[in-house]
Design an enzyme around this catalytic site. Structure first.
Site, mmCIF file in Angstrom:
data_model
loop_
_atom_site.group_PDB
_atom_site.id
_atom_site.type_symbol
_atom_site.label_atom_id
_atom_site.label_comp_id
_atom_site.label_asym_id
_atom_site.label_seq_id
_atom_site.Cartn_x
_atom_site.Cartn_y
_atom_site.Cartn_z
ATOM 1 C CG ASP A 1 -0.250 -0.235 2.528
ATOM 2 O OD1 ASP A 1 0.785 -0.925 2.548
ATOM 3 O OD2 ASP A 1 -0.738 0.276 3.555
ATOM 4 C CG HIS B 1 5.663 8.037 6.351
ATOM 5 N ND1 HIS B 1 4.566 7.776 7.135
ATOM 6 C CD2 HIS B 1 6.122 6.819 5.952
ATOM 7 C CE1 HIS B 1 4.364 6.472 7.200
ATOM 8 N NE2 HIS B 1 5.313 5.869 6.489
ATOM 9 C CD GLU C 1 3.164 -0.892 7.602
ATOM 10 O OE1 GLU C 1 3.413 -0.813 8.825
ATOM 11 O OE2 GLU C 1 3.230 0.085 6.838
ATOM 12 C CD GLU C 2 2.372 3.150 5.745
ATOM 13 O OE1 GLU C 2 2.153 3.643 6.872
ATOM 14 O OE2 GLU C 2 3.502 3.088 5.237
#
Length: 410
Positions: free
Chosen positions: A84, A384, A142-143
């Site tokens: 993702d 990020h 995962e996020e």
């Protein structure tokens, strides 16, 4: 075997880079990775590798069994990559930058997926060279809580697996290096939501209202005293106060931090409601429980002191990630064989969280880092962020390492 693996990495490198670029250009948010999963399936099918799809929604799982018969040939190893992307608007000038507005592969999951596809190609070609079985897990979400790993566990993805290995890009290391940490490596992560409620009213008429703002401020203050962050002397850039939950260097073992304090009053208006949002992190699951209990107890007591009440909701996030000591030490030793001792580093604990932790709570696990930065190429931005990128040469290192660790463990 080392030379054979390196040769295979060279053979597939350009194809894997192309896969990564296609994924980077078409990122998808957590649990929406439909096109990503379709690309994974097409790649596997192109090498006649069978797979199971729609696992935990968009997950893909494939199994490759070695043909070499050995007395210890029953081991089953899982390898995992997450798929993702993040809700970030990319600002790089890459020719393959994201075409999806507000969505970007800013954490390297595009590289993870591409490298695991490449590793599948190599293991499939070398199946006559090893015994045992490799299960390759292409994981969604995962996020985003509850984490795709937890959902895949519920579908039994590790029920027949002996150990699991995960690899994650890491801009804090240069391209060419990898890093390991044996033992508790990454923190648990829970989301704290506190709403303090009382009578709102005119600031100049304290008898006619409560003070939810003051109560909320004291809650933050008292909880921060229990779990303090290291103070900094800005003029000297050194720590200058004690930190009971860690040490003065900033290496905290338990962390409680609030990032949102919303009191929508004004100069002379005390609001009836104040909301707090924060994060709880620790490496110890027993401390995780006591931390939650303290937040509940202290918040309610302080709110009551001011004639208010506190509503607390703590959303459980990921558990702490535990790298099995024996497995991790073995993997680090094998990494030194393939990459050279100077290119394998020992890493410190991290307060960041990862849903791979769910796997590590079930079976022996090793989650290690792949260096991806290259300041000479201006590739040194952190994950990020809207400018994150990797030195794509690191993907050859990643395939070499994961393949070599796997075959040696088998």
């Amino acid at each position: 075997m080392k030379q054979l693996i390196k040769s295979k990495c060279d053979e597939y490198f350009d194809e894997v880079v192309a896969i990564r670029r296609q994924l980077h250009q078409h990122p998808e948010l957590s649990f929406r990775e439909k096109e990503t999963a379709e690309l994974v399936k097409r790649c596997l099918a192109s090498k006649n590798i069978e797979y199971q799809s729609d696992v935990a929604g968009t997950g893909v799982v494939t199994t490759i069994t070695g043909n070499c018969q050995l007395p210890t040939g029953n081991l089953k190893i899982a390898l995992r990559a997450d798929m993702d992307a993040l809700p970030i608007q990319e600002t790089t000038d890459l020719p393959y930058r994201s075409v999806n507005d507000g969505v970007m592969h800013a954490c390297g999951h595009d590289a993870h997926t591409a490298m695991l596809i490449g590793t599948a190609f190599i293991l499939n070609d070398l199946r006559d060279k090893f015994s045992g079985t490799v299960k390759l897990i292409f994981q969604p979400g995962e996020e985003k809580l509850p984490g795709g790993a937890s959902l895949m566990l519920k579908e039994g993805v590790l029920d027949d697996v002996d150990l699991i290995i995960g690899q994650h890009v890491y801009p804090d290391l240069p391209c060419g290096e990898v890093g390991f940490h044996a033992g508790a490596y990454m923190a648990s992560s829970d989301e704290v939501n506190i709403t303090v409620k009382g009578r709102g009213g005119h600031a100049a008429k304290p008898a006619e209202r409560d003070n939810a703002v003051l109560a909320a401020a004291k809650i933050v203050s008292e909880l921060s005293k229990l779990y303090p962050e290291p103070c900094r002397d800005v003029s000297r850039n050194v720590s200058n106060c004690n930190n009971v939950s860690g040490d003065v260097s900033g290496n905290v073992s338990t962390l409680l931090a609030f990032g949102s304090f919303m009191a929508e009053g004004t100069y002379n208006v005390i609001p009836s409601e104040v909301t707090l949002k924060g994060t709880m992190r620790t490496f110890d699951e027993s401390k995780r429980i006591s931390l939650k209990d303290n937040v509940l107890k202290i918040s309610k007591e302080i709110a009551s002191e001011y004639g208010c009440e506190a509503e607390i909701f703590i959303e459980q996030g990921y558990p702490s990630l535990k790298n099995d000591v024996d497995l991790t030490n073995k993997c680090a030793a094998f990494a030194k064989e393939i990459l050279g001792e100077s290119n394998v580093k020992e890493l410190p604990q991290l307060m960041t969280a990862e849903d791979f932790a769910w796997y590590s709570q079930k079976i022996p696990a090793c989650f290690y880092r792949l260096g991806t930065s290259n300041p000479a190429k201006c590739i040194d931005y952190k994950q990020h962020t809207s400018t994150f990128d990797i030195d794509e040469k690191s993907m050859r290192i990643g395939m070499e390492t994961m393949t070599f660790l796997t075959i040696n463990m088998l």
